[in-house]
Design an enzyme around this catalytic site. Structure first.
Site, short mmCIF file in Angstrom:
data_model
loop_
_atom_site.label_atom_id
_atom_site.label_comp_id
_atom_site.label_asym_id
_atom_site.label_seq_id
_atom_site.Cartn_x
_atom_site.Cartn_y
_atom_site.Cartn_z
N HIS A 187 -0.09 -12.27 1.16
CA HIS A 187 -0.76 -11.24 0.36
C HIS A 187 -0.78 -11.61 -1.13
CE1 HIS A 187 -1.33 -6.60 -0.28
NE2 HIS A 187 -2.43 -7.30 -0.48
N TYR B 53 0.83 -1.20 0.00
CA TYR B 53 0.00 0.00 0.00
C TYR B 53 0.87 1.26 0.00
CZ TYR B 53 -3.64 -3.32 1.47
OH TYR B 53 -4.51 -4.38 1.56
#
Length: 334
Positions: free
Chosen positions: A148, A60
Site C-alpha cells: 500500500h 482506512y
C-alpha cells in the site's frame, strides 16, 4: 449493461474477480465521519445487490473499514467473496504524524481510533499486518494482498515486502499479490521488478486522466499483470465538476474543472450522465479486470449501480477523441 456477476481472471492465477467491486476508504471515515451502522448498511446493500468483491485496508479509518466489513459479511459464506486488503502500515498507539494523510492541517480520516499507521514493509511487518487484518475482518485468509502506497519506500517494498507476499502466495495463504497506489512511477517499477499478479491503480486511468497508459499499463500487459481501477470519479470532479469539487482528494484546480466540464458538455449532448461515462470507460481496457466503486451512503451506492446500466453510444467516445479530451489510443466500450 455491466453484469455484476461477470468475472475475470487475475493475471496467471486461478482467482477470478467480479468486474465491479466495492472500495471501503469512504466507509472508513474518509473526509467525513459516518456511523458504524450507516457504513455497514452500505456494504450490506452492496452484497444484497450482487457485489462480491470488497477492497479494504488498515489505513482506512485506522481499522474502522476492516471492522465494518467484518460486521457486514458475517452471514455471507467466505467462498462467495473476493476480499483484498493492504500491507505496509501497522496500526500502533503513539504513531508519528504522517503528513501524507493531511491537507491544510486537517487529516483525511475523521474521528478515527487513536492507533495510527506506522510504515513497515519488513517481512515481519507484512506478516504481522496480515494477521492483524484477518482479526479485524474476521477471516482466515485474503484473496488479494497489496503493498500500500510504497512511493517513498520502494527499496523495502520491492525486497522484504515483496518477499513476504511472494512466500504467502507460495504457501497458498493468498491467491494474488500486488500493489495499490495513485502515482504511477513507483508502481511501474514494482511491476517491472516483481512478479505481481495485479495492481490497484487509483485515479490514473480515468475519463479525465489516462496517464496510466504512458508506461504503467503497457508494462502490465508485458508482465501479464491485471489492473483494478479505483478512483474512477477522480474523487468527485467527474460527478459534479463545479467549484469546490475535489480532485485527488483536494480542491480541484480551475484547469481540471474546465476539462471535466468540457467532457460533461459532450456527455450532455448525448444524454449520458458524466458519471456513467466515467465508471464505464476504464472497463474497456484489456488489462483492467475490475472497477471499484466507493460510495459512502446508500443513495450513492444506488446511484453508482444505476450508472452501470446506462447505454452509451459509440459517438460519445468519438466526440471526446475529436475534442482531444480522450487519448486516441484509449480503448472505449463498444
Amino acid at each position: 449493461m455491466i453484469d455484476l456477476h461477470t468475472t475475470v481472471q487475475i493475471g496467471d492465477t486461478g482467482l477470478r474477480v467480479p468486474r465491479i467491486g466495492l472500495g471501503t476508504a469512504s466507509l472508513g471515515n474518509f473526509l467525513r465521519p459516518i456511523s458504524d451502522e450507516d457504513a455497514t448498511a452500505v456494504i450490506a446493500r452492496a452484497l444484497d445487490r450482487g457485489i462480491r468483491y470488497l477492497d479494504t485496508a488498515p489505513l482506512y479509518g485506522h481499522g474502522l473499514a476492516e471492522r465494518r466489513v467484518r460486521a457486514a459479511i458475517a452471514d455471507i459464506p467466505r467462498d462467495e467473496l473476493v476480499i483484498s486488503t493492504k500491507v505496509g502500515r501497522l496500526l500502533r498507539e503513539g504513531a508519528p504524524r504522517d503528513e501524507s494523510q493531511y491537507f491544510d492541517g486537517e487529516p483525511f480520516y475523521k474521528d478515527v481510533p487513536s492507533a495510527g499507521p506506522v510504515w513497515d514493509f519488513s517481512e515481519y511487518g507484512i506478516r504481522r499486518s496480515v494477521e492483524e487484518s484477518m482479526q479485524r475482518v474476521g477471516v482466515d485468509r485474503f484473496d488479494i494482498l497489496h503493498l500500500h502506497d510504497p512511493d517513498d519506500h520502494f527499496d523495502q517494498a520491492s525486497t522484504t515486502g515483496y518477499k513476504a507476499l511472494s512466500e504467502l502466495r507460495a504457501d497458498g495463504r493468498v491467491q494474488a499479490i500486488g500493489a495499490g497506489m495513485n502515482r504511477t512511477p513507483v508502481l511501474t517499477e514494482l511491476v517491472r521488478e516483481c512478479d505481481l499478479d495485479v495492481i490497484l491503480l487509483a485515479g490514473r486511468y480515468t475519463l479525465l486522466d489516462q496517464s496510466g497508459m504512458d508506461e504503467l499499463l503497457p508494462m502490465c500487459a508485458r508482465r501479464a499483470t491485471s489492473v483494478v481501477a479505483g478512483g474512477v470519479f477522480n474523487s468527485g470532479v467527474l460527478i459534479d465538476p463545479e467549484p469546490g469539487t475535489t480532485f485527488d482528494y483536494v480542491p480541484a484546480s480551475p484547469e481540471v474543472i474546465d476539462r471535466a466540464r468540457r467532457i460533461r458538455g459532450i456527455c450532455d449532448r448525448h444524454g449520458v450522465p458524466l458519471a456513467a461515462a466515467a465508471v464505464q470507460f476504464p472497463l474497456a481496457h484489456p488489462q483492467v479486470c475490475s472497477v471499484l466503486l466507493g460510495p459512502r451512503s446508500l443513495g450513492e451506492l444506488d446511484m453508482d449501480l444505476g450508472l452501470l446500466s446506462v447505454d452509451i453510444p459509440a459517438a460519445l467516445w468519438a466526440d471526446l477523441r475529436a475534442a482531444d479530451l480522450l487519448r486516441p489510443d484509449a480503448p472505449c466500450p463498444e
